[in-house]
Design a protein around this motif. Sequence first.
Motif, PDB file in Angstrom:
ATOM      1  N   LYS A 192      52.597  64.800  30.999  1.00  0.00           N
ATOM      2  CA  LYS A 192      52.363  64.777  32.441  1.00  0.00           C
ATOM      3  C   LYS A 192      53.162  63.672  33.131  1.00  0.00           C
ATOM      4  CE  LYS A 192      47.666  66.719  32.466  1.00  0.00           C
ATOM      5  NZ  LYS A 192      46.237  66.445  32.769  1.00  0.00           N
ATOM      6  N   SER A 193      53.215  62.512  32.485  1.00  0.00           N
ATOM      7  CA  SER A 193      53.918  61.370  33.081  1.00  0.00           C
ATOM      8  C   SER A 193      55.406  61.640  33.232  1.00  0.00           C
ATOM      9  CB  SER A 193      53.698  60.111  32.238  1.00  0.00           C
ATOM     10  OG  SER A 193      52.329  59.766  32.165  1.00  0.00           O
ATOM     11  N   ARG A 247      56.369  64.458  35.768  1.00  0.00           N
ATOM     12  CA  ARG A 247      56.388  63.975  37.153  1.00  0.00           C
ATOM     13  C   ARG A 247      57.556  63.034  37.399  1.00  0.00           C
ATOM     14  NH1 ARG A 247      51.325  62.639  40.939  1.00  0.00           N
ATOM     15  NH2 ARG A 247      50.447  64.725  41.083  1.00  0.00           N
ATOM     16  N   THR A 260      56.507  61.014  43.014  1.00  0.00           N
ATOM     17  CA  THR A 260      55.104  61.433  42.946  1.00  0.00           C
ATOM     18  C   THR A 260      54.312  60.630  41.913  1.00  0.00           C
ATOM     19  OG1 THR A 260      55.602  63.203  41.353  1.00  0.00           O
ATOM     20  CG2 THR A 260      55.665  63.765  43.691  1.00  0.00           C
ATOM     21  N   LEU A 261      54.934  60.236  40.831  1.00  0.00           N
ATOM     22  CA  LEU A 261      54.235  59.429  39.835  1.00  0.00           C
ATOM     23  C   LEU A 261      53.932  58.039  40.397  1.00  0.00           C
ATOM     24  CD1 LEU A 261      53.150  59.294  36.935  1.00  0.00           C
ATOM     25  CD2 LEU A 261      55.390  58.444  36.218  1.00  0.00           C
ATOM     26  N   GLU A 283      53.617  57.340  43.587  1.00  0.00           N
ATOM     27  CA  GLU A 283      52.609  57.553  44.623  1.00  0.00           C
ATOM     28  C   GLU A 283      51.220  57.701  44.003  1.00  0.00           C
ATOM     29  OE1 GLU A 283      52.513  60.296  48.563  1.00  0.00           O
ATOM     30  OE2 GLU A 283      52.577  61.395  46.656  1.00  0.00           O
ATOM     31  N   ALA A 284      51.131  58.429  42.897  1.00  0.00           N
ATOM     32  CA  ALA A 284      49.846  58.623  42.225  1.00  0.00           C
ATOM     33  C   ALA A 284      49.275  57.288  41.764  1.00  0.00           C
ATOM     34  CB  ALA A 284      50.016  59.569  41.036  1.00  0.00           C
ATOM     35  N   TYR A 285      50.148  56.420  41.267  1.00  0.00           N
ATOM     36  CA  TYR A 285      49.686  55.101  40.821  1.00  0.00           C
ATOM     37  C   TYR A 285      49.208  54.268  42.005  1.00  0.00           C
ATOM     38  CZ  TYR A 285      49.432  50.827  38.067  1.00  0.00           C
ATOM     39  OH  TYR A 285      48.982  49.692  37.436  1.00  0.00           O
ATOM     40  N   GLN A 338      45.403  57.398  41.158  1.00  0.00           N
ATOM     41  CA  GLN A 338      45.352  58.502  40.200  1.00  0.00           C
ATOM     42  C   GLN A 338      46.067  58.067  38.914  1.00  0.00           C
ATOM     43  OE1 GLN A 338      47.122  61.880  42.146  1.00  0.00           O
ATOM     44  NE2 GLN A 338      45.308  62.299  43.380  1.00  0.00           N
ATOM     45  N   ARG A 339      45.369  57.385  38.041  1.00  0.00           N
ATOM     46  CA  ARG A 339      46.007  56.755  36.877  1.00  0.00           C
ATOM     47  C   ARG A 339      45.497  57.269  35.531  1.00  0.00           C
ATOM     48  NH1 ARG A 339      45.840  50.462  39.088  1.00  0.00           N
ATOM     49  NH2 ARG A 339      46.777  50.896  41.128  1.00  0.00           N
ATOM     50  N   TYR A 343      47.890  59.562  33.407  1.00  0.00           N
ATOM     51  CA  TYR A 343      49.291  59.178  33.245  1.00  0.00           C
ATOM     52  C   TYR A 343      49.437  57.864  32.481  1.00  0.00           C
ATOM     53  CZ  TYR A 343      49.521  62.560  37.037  1.00  0.00           C
ATOM     54  OH  TYR A 343      49.374  63.689  37.798  1.00  0.00           O
TER      55      TYR A 343
END
Length: 271
Positions: free
Chosen positions: A54-55, A58, A65-66, A68-70, A74-75, A78
């Motif tokens: 997944k990591s 992205r 996006t990765l 931004e997720a961090y 949203q961790r 990932y």
Amino acid sequence: MTNNKTCVTCDAALHGLYCHECGERVVEAKDFSLRKILGDGLDAFTNLDSKVFKSFKRLIFKPGTLTEAYYIGQRKDYLKPFQIFILTNIFFFIFLSQLDLFLIPSKWFIVKDFEIFSFDIEGTAQNIADRREQSLHEIKLIYDQKIAATSKLFMVLLVPALAAISYPIAYKKLPEYGKHIILALHLLSFFFILAVCYTKLFSLLPIELESSYFTIPISSIFTIYTILTFKRLFNESIWLSIVKGIYFFIFLFVAIFIYRFLVSYYTLISL
């Protein structure tokens, strides 16, 4: 074992199977069954495999996006930014340890005509050779043996340098300097992957091409990736993102140039 009144890790009072302070789980007798141990092992492997997939999916195919997720928290699904950076750094140096992108080989560095920042490199190397009672050729061989390891060791220094480059153009959107560290880790990680993949494809060609066929495509792809990342994170127009992306690449080039020299010079004087 479920009769514990306090957490064995933080001594907080327990109200169930999990500590509300640190998240530590209460140990039970069934935790030591063979089925439970094997199940935990399988779960750890599949969970890691899922996080890796997944990591990197992205990171590579969805610019920004990765990161931004961090930022938004949203961790769980990932890998952490430094984990990704370390993995891609290892990946880079396994396959491209001799690439002179982050170092200067002795054939280009320890030569008569190489003078930069008023440093006489060949003169310095000759003084080291005289002190060690060795020939200049032997010093060059020792230097080449150590330079790859030194370059790998100090690669992390590029991270705060890149963060310092992105901060002036986005401090209003990302006022926390730590967010620029995360951004730098992800951008460098993508660059490592791009360099390895493109170089390996480049090496499969039946003919030998000039270095420009290597540097220009990688530079272009990375700049486009950076522009898309900035567009995602800064939520600005594409034209402003293009300007900032080009600015970032130019200063990245300068940072790598300085890094190559400093790492190479440090390796030489530490012989």
